[in-house]
Structures are given as C-alpha cells and as structure tokens.
Design a protein around this motif. Structure first.
Motif, PDB file in Angstrom:
ATOM      1  N   TRP A  57       2.228   9.828   5.633  1.00 58.82           N
ATOM      2  CA  TRP A  57       2.810  10.935   4.877  1.00 58.82           C
ATOM      3  C   TRP A  57       2.108  11.118   3.536  1.00 58.82           C
ATOM      4  O   TRP A  57       1.861  12.244   3.103  1.00 58.82           O
ATOM      5  CB  TRP A  57       4.298  10.672   4.671  1.00 58.82           C
ATOM      6  CG  TRP A  57       4.967  11.662   3.766  1.00 58.82           C
ATOM      7  CD1 TRP A  57       5.314  12.946   4.048  1.00 58.82           C
ATOM      8  CD2 TRP A  57       5.339  11.433   2.411  1.00 58.82           C
ATOM      9  NE1 TRP A  57       5.892  13.540   2.955  1.00 58.82           N
ATOM     10  CE2 TRP A  57       5.926  12.627   1.932  1.00 58.82           C
ATOM     11  CE3 TRP A  57       5.255  10.336   1.553  1.00 58.82           C
ATOM     12  CZ2 TRP A  57       6.409  12.750   0.646  1.00 58.82           C
ATOM     13  CZ3 TRP A  57       5.729  10.459   0.273  1.00 58.82           C
ATOM     14  CH2 TRP A  57       6.288  11.649  -0.174  1.00 58.82           C
ATOM     15  N   ARG A  58       1.754  10.017   2.873  1.00 55.71           N
ATOM     16  CA  ARG A  58       1.086  10.122   1.583  1.00 55.71           C
ATOM     17  C   ARG A  58      -0.353  10.594   1.725  1.00 55.71           C
ATOM     18  O   ARG A  58      -0.949  11.061   0.744  1.00 55.71           O
ATOM     19  CB  ARG A  58       1.121   8.765   0.877  1.00 55.71           C
ATOM     20  CG  ARG A  58       2.518   8.358   0.448  1.00 55.71           C
ATOM     21  CD  ARG A  58       2.509   7.061  -0.317  1.00 55.71           C
ATOM     22  NE  ARG A  58       1.715   7.187  -1.529  1.00 55.71           N
ATOM     23  CZ  ARG A  58       1.500   6.193  -2.379  1.00 55.71           C
ATOM     24  NH1 ARG A  58       2.003   5.002  -2.120  1.00 55.71           N
ATOM     25  NH2 ARG A  58       0.780   6.380  -3.448  1.00 55.71           N
ATOM     26  N   ASP A  59      -0.926  10.498   2.918  1.00 54.84           N
ATOM     27  CA  ASP A  59      -2.247  11.063   3.164  1.00 54.84           C
ATOM     28  C   ASP A  59      -2.207  12.572   3.333  1.00 54.84           C
ATOM     29  O   ASP A  59      -3.246  13.206   3.497  1.00 54.84           O
ATOM     30  CB  ASP A  59      -2.872  10.432   4.412  1.00 54.84           C
ATOM     31  CG  ASP A  59      -3.729   9.228   4.069  1.00 54.84           C
ATOM     32  OD1 ASP A  59      -4.220   9.157   2.932  1.00 54.84           O
ATOM     33  OD2 ASP A  59      -3.903   8.351   4.931  1.00 54.84           O
ATOM     34  N   GLY A  60      -0.980  13.134   3.344  1.00 54.22           N
ATOM     35  CA  GLY A  60      -0.861  14.583   3.473  1.00 54.22           C
ATOM     36  C   GLY A  60      -0.868  15.063   4.897  1.00 54.22           C
ATOM     37  O   GLY A  60      -1.144  16.235   5.158  1.00 54.22           O
ATOM     38  N   ALA A  61      -0.569  14.175   5.854  1.00 54.63           N
ATOM     39  CA  ALA A  61      -0.557  14.578   7.259  1.00 54.63           C
ATOM     40  C   ALA A  61       0.627  15.487   7.521  1.00 54.63           C
ATOM     41  O   ALA A  61       1.685  15.374   6.895  1.00 54.63           O
ATOM     42  CB  ALA A  61      -0.478  13.348   8.158  1.00 54.63           C
ATOM     43  N   THR A  62       0.442  16.392   8.437  1.00 51.33           N
ATOM     44  CA  THR A  62       1.507  17.321   8.804  1.00 51.33           C
ATOM     45  C   THR A  62       2.186  16.855  10.065  1.00 51.33           C
ATOM     46  O   THR A  62       1.656  16.029  10.819  1.00 51.33           O
ATOM     47  CB  THR A  62       0.934  18.722   9.026  1.00 51.33           C
ATOM     48  OG1 THR A  62      -0.075  18.645  10.038  1.00 51.33           O
ATOM     49  CG2 THR A  62       0.314  19.257   7.744  1.00 51.33           C
ATOM     50  N   LEU A  63       3.355  17.397  10.308  1.00 55.55           N
ATOM     51  CA  LEU A  63       4.094  17.046  11.512  1.00 55.55           C
ATOM     52  C   LEU A  63       3.385  17.585  12.745  1.00 55.55           C
ATOM     53  O   LEU A  63       2.679  18.608  12.673  1.00 55.55           O
ATOM     54  CB  LEU A  63       5.517  17.612  11.436  1.00 55.55           C
ATOM     55  CG  LEU A  63       6.404  17.022  10.342  1.00 55.55           C
ATOM     56  CD1 LEU A  63       7.739  17.742  10.316  1.00 55.55           C
ATOM     57  CD2 LEU A  63       6.601  15.541  10.543  1.00 55.55           C
ATOM     58  N   PRO A  64       3.549  16.967  13.903  1.00 51.28           N
ATOM     59  CA  PRO A  64       2.890  17.449  15.121  1.00 51.28           C
ATOM     60  C   PRO A  64       3.341  18.867  15.461  1.00 51.28           C
ATOM     61  O   PRO A  64       4.521  19.207  15.388  1.00 51.28           O
ATOM     62  CB  PRO A  64       3.328  16.444  16.194  1.00 51.28           C
ATOM     63  CG  PRO A  64       3.703  15.215  15.428  1.00 51.28           C
ATOM     64  CD  PRO A  64       4.245  15.692  14.132  1.00 51.28           C
ATOM     65  N   GLY A  65       2.373  19.712  15.832  1.00 60.25           N
ATOM     66  CA  GLY A  65       2.701  21.085  16.222  1.00 60.25           C
ATOM     67  C   GLY A  65       2.742  22.051  15.063  1.00 60.25           C
ATOM     68  O   GLY A  65       2.901  23.252  15.271  1.00 60.25           O
ATOM     69  N   ARG A  66       2.607  21.540  13.836  1.00 62.06           N
ATOM     70  CA  ARG A  66       2.653  22.437  12.683  1.00 62.06           C
ATOM     71  C   ARG A  66       1.227  22.677  12.212  1.00 62.06           C
ATOM     72  O   ARG A  66       0.505  21.740  11.866  1.00 62.06           O
ATOM     73  CB  ARG A  66       3.496  21.844  11.558  1.00 62.06           C
ATOM     74  CG  ARG A  66       3.587  22.754  10.333  1.00 62.06           C
ATOM     75  CD  ARG A  66       4.467  22.139   9.258  1.00 62.06           C
ATOM     76  NE  ARG A  66       5.831  22.009   9.733  1.00 62.06           N
ATOM     77  CZ  ARG A  66       6.823  21.497   8.986  1.00 62.06           C
ATOM     78  NH1 ARG A  66       6.569  21.073   7.768  1.00 62.06           N
ATOM     79  NH2 ARG A  66       8.027  21.398   9.498  1.00 62.06           N
ATOM     80  N   LEU A  70       0.823  -1.204   0.000  1.00 63.88           N
ATOM     81  CA  LEU A  70       0.000   0.000   0.000  1.00 63.88           C
ATOM     82  C   LEU A  70       0.857   1.254   0.000  1.00 63.88           C
ATOM     83  O   LEU A  70       0.543   2.241  -0.685  1.00 63.88           O
ATOM     84  CB  LEU A  70      -0.925  -0.010   1.219  1.00 63.88           C
ATOM     85  CG  LEU A  70      -1.811   1.219   1.433  1.00 63.88           C
ATOM     86  CD1 LEU A  70      -2.724   1.445   0.237  1.00 63.88           C
ATOM     87  CD2 LEU A  70      -2.621   1.075   2.714  1.00 63.88           C
ATOM     88  N   SER A  71       1.956   1.224   0.731  1.00 57.13           N
ATOM     89  CA  SER A  71       2.818   2.416   0.807  1.00 57.13           C
ATOM     90  C   SER A  71       3.659   2.613  -0.441  1.00 57.13           C
ATOM     91  O   SER A  71       4.012   3.745  -0.780  1.00 57.13           O
ATOM     92  CB  SER A  71       3.726   2.308   2.036  1.00 57.13           C
ATOM     93  OG  SER A  71       4.590   1.173   1.923  1.00 57.13           O
TER      94      SER A  71
END
Length: 372
Positions: free
Chosen positions: A347-356, A283-284
């Motif tokens: 990451w491919r889902d477009g998630a951002t880093l924590p706190g950003r 999947l990745s």
C-alpha cells in the motif's frame, strides 16, 4: 550496489549499539534478581556468576529480535526524516526493494537467534535447574557461608557458623534461631551436621544449649544437651524431580508430542518467525517527515513489538491448554502478521486495488504546440 551496502552498513551499526544497550540493562536487572535470591538462601553465592550467564543466554533470543526491530525502525525513520528515502525513491527504489538488503543484513542475526532458541536456551535452562536442584540437596550447613548469617528457604530458620568451619560437612560454633507456632528458640552448639534418615532430614547438634521463648507470655526455658536432633524437612527424592519443558532439547520435545511439549515448540519456532516478521514490520512502520521532528512512529513500533510478543506467550498458553492447534496458532499469529506487513508495504508503494485502472498523468504542452 551503493544502495545495498550503505543500508546494511548503517543497519549493522544501529543493531550493535542497540544490542549493547539492551544487554547492559538486562544483565543489571538479572544480576539484582539473582543476588536477591542468593541472599534469601535460594542459591549459593558461588553459583551467582553461572546462573547469571545461563539466564542471559536464555534471554538473548528476545534481545536479538528486539535489537533487530529497533535498528530497522530507527534507520529507516532517519532516512525518511532526512529526505534520503525520497532520493532513493526518485532513483526508482520502491519499498519492496528494501526487503532484499534488510533480509541480507538480518539472516545472520536470525540464524544466531534460531541457534540460541533451539539449542542454547534449553541447555542454559537445564543447567540452571541442575544448579538449583544440587543446592537444594545440600545440607543447611553447606548452604551457610562461614562467618555470615543465612536464612533458610522458608524464612523460619536463621543459621550462623564460625568462620573457621569448612562449610561443607560439619559446621562449628553453630548458632540457630527457630520460629514456629508462636515459639522462638535460640540454639547454640559446638558443632552440627545434617543427616537423612527414612526420607527425613535431621540436623544433629552436639554440646549446646537451647533457650525457648513463648512469644505470647514471654516465658523462657533454658536447657542444655550433649546431642540433639532437629527435624528440618523432607529429604530430597531424586526420582521425584521433574525437568521443566523449557530445559528439554528440541529433539526431545519433538519425541514427546504432548501439549506441554508442543506449546514449547510453538514458542521456539514462533520466536524465529517473529524475528523475520519484525524486519517486515519495521519496514512497514518506519516513516518520517522532514518538516516535523516526531518519534511517534518509534513509539508505535515498540507498542507493536510488546503486543506481538505478549500474543506469542498467550498463544503458547492456548496450545498448552488445548484451545488452539499449533498449526493454527502459527498460521494465524505469525502468518497473519507477515501478510499484514507485506500488504502495508504494498500500500505504501502506491499500489492500486485489483481491477482499478490507474489514471494517466496529464500530458504537458510544449511551446511548438505538441505534447511532451
């Protein structure tokens, strides 16, 4: 519902087709190798079919994992290439939403793989050892097929018995060629059989003649005999036969608990975990571009599979040598790949880093001066 059923249906079609192709290739290669062993005298010709079946059972777990991985990569890559993935994403489906249908499709395969790895493969390996051990304990006359030339296991003796022999207890019209210490002997006898005396094997020949040739000088010596005894090796000692750890059942390995048993358990349980990791990795790694017809993602995926399974065998060797604890081995190798695959999907889902913070999209102006 349509998303789940259509994805699983296509995955099953791809998995079955891939497994059939892999099984055909593996069966052909294994059959060639087993036939080669049979011609060299390591197996009986009548046991070729059984050894082939047991060997295929032993390889089935790896084939299931590979077929599952290839099916996931090819189906998802096609969905990217045909812009079907874009449609599902526009409908609100994220990459993490694919884990559910993939898991529901993969769990029967992983269950079959677990049964094959923990139960069927050790049994098949043990049966193969029994066949080989039984063949080694048979007499040289029993190894020879009547009417056919057969070489011994070390290649220094060639046997032939008449086609009217039973090929089990007594061989009639025996022909032998012995090569040792720059001497070649051609022996013919009316009949012969093999006996064990004091831990040694002797071939008893009756009513025959022997032609001895010195390979350096070419001198020949002819002699006739009524009875002759030839030492052909040590008699098999059943008390000295050891069983390979691959042929031991999983409960027996758990009871042993030594390094060799633990390393085999690491391979068995690691292979089951690896099959699940292959679903996440597929999947990745699956991706595609409708404007570019490229299969590099499949090449990368197969490279990951090869490296991963080589590391699986290498980790088994490390555990056997005491260089790595079995818990650390499972956690670092398989747990690391699980976490890595989930991070790539995140990451491919477009998630951002924590706190950003996520920057909001600009508002669109409407004709009446408001905002949309």
């Amino acid at each position: 519902m349509l998303f789940d059923s259509s994805l699983r249906r296509e995955l099953w079609r791809s998995f079955i087709g891939t497994l059939v192709v892999l099984m055909t290739v593996v069966v052909t290669m294994v059959l060639i190798r087993i036939l080669s062993q049979a011609t060299k005298g390591a197996l009986a010709s009548t046991d070729v079919g059984l050894v082939l079946s047991y060997t295929v059972i032993g390889q089935l777990a790896v084939l299931l994992a590979l077929a599952l991985f290839v099916s996931v990569v090819t189906v998802l890559s096609r969905m990217w290439r045909d812009s079907e993935m874009v449609v599902w994403q526009a409908s609100g489906a994220r990459q993490f939403d694919f884990i559910g249908p993939l898991a529901r499709m993969a769990w029967p395969v992983i269950a079959l793989l677990a049964f094959t790895t923990l139960v069927a493969r050790p049994w098949a390996q043990n049966q193969t050892e029994v066949i080989k051990r039984r063949f080694e304990q048979r007499s040289d006359m029993a190894r020879v097929a009547p009417g056919q030339f057969q070489a011994s296991a070390n290649g220094k003796r060639v046997f032939f018995i008449d086609s009217h022999s039973d090929g089990q207890q007594v061989g009639r019209n025996v022909f032998m060629v012995l090569t040792a210490d720059k001497q070649e002997a051609v022996i013919t006898a009316k009949e012969g059989n093999l006996v064990n005396e004091k831990g040694l094997r002797y071939l008893i020949l009756r009513q025959g003649e022997r032609t001895q040739t010195d390979l350096e000088t070419g001198n020949k010596t002819l002699s006739r005999f009524e009875s002759a005894r030839i030492l052909v090796g040590d008699a098999p000692d059943p008390t000295l036969t050891t069983t390979d750890v691959r042929g031991l059942s999983t409960p027996e390995l758990l009871m042993l608990g030594d390094k060799q048993a633990t390393s085999e358990l690491v391979w068995r349980f690691g292979l089951i975990w690896a099959a699940f990791n292959m679903v996440l990795a597929g999947l990745s790694l699956a991706s595609g571009n409708a404007r570019r017809n490229s299969s590099w993602n499949l090449v990368y995926a197969l490279l990951v599979f090869v490296v991963y399974f080589n590391l699986l065998s290498l980790s088994q060797s490390w555990v056997a040598k005491g260089k790595l604890h079995w818990l650390a081995c499972l956690g670092l190798l398989h747990g690391g790949l699980t976490i890595g695959a989930l991070l790539v999907i995140w990451w491919r889902d477009g998630a951002t880093l924590p706190g950003r913070a996520v920057k909001p999209a600009p508002a669109l102006a409407t004709p009446n001066g408001g905002t949309a």
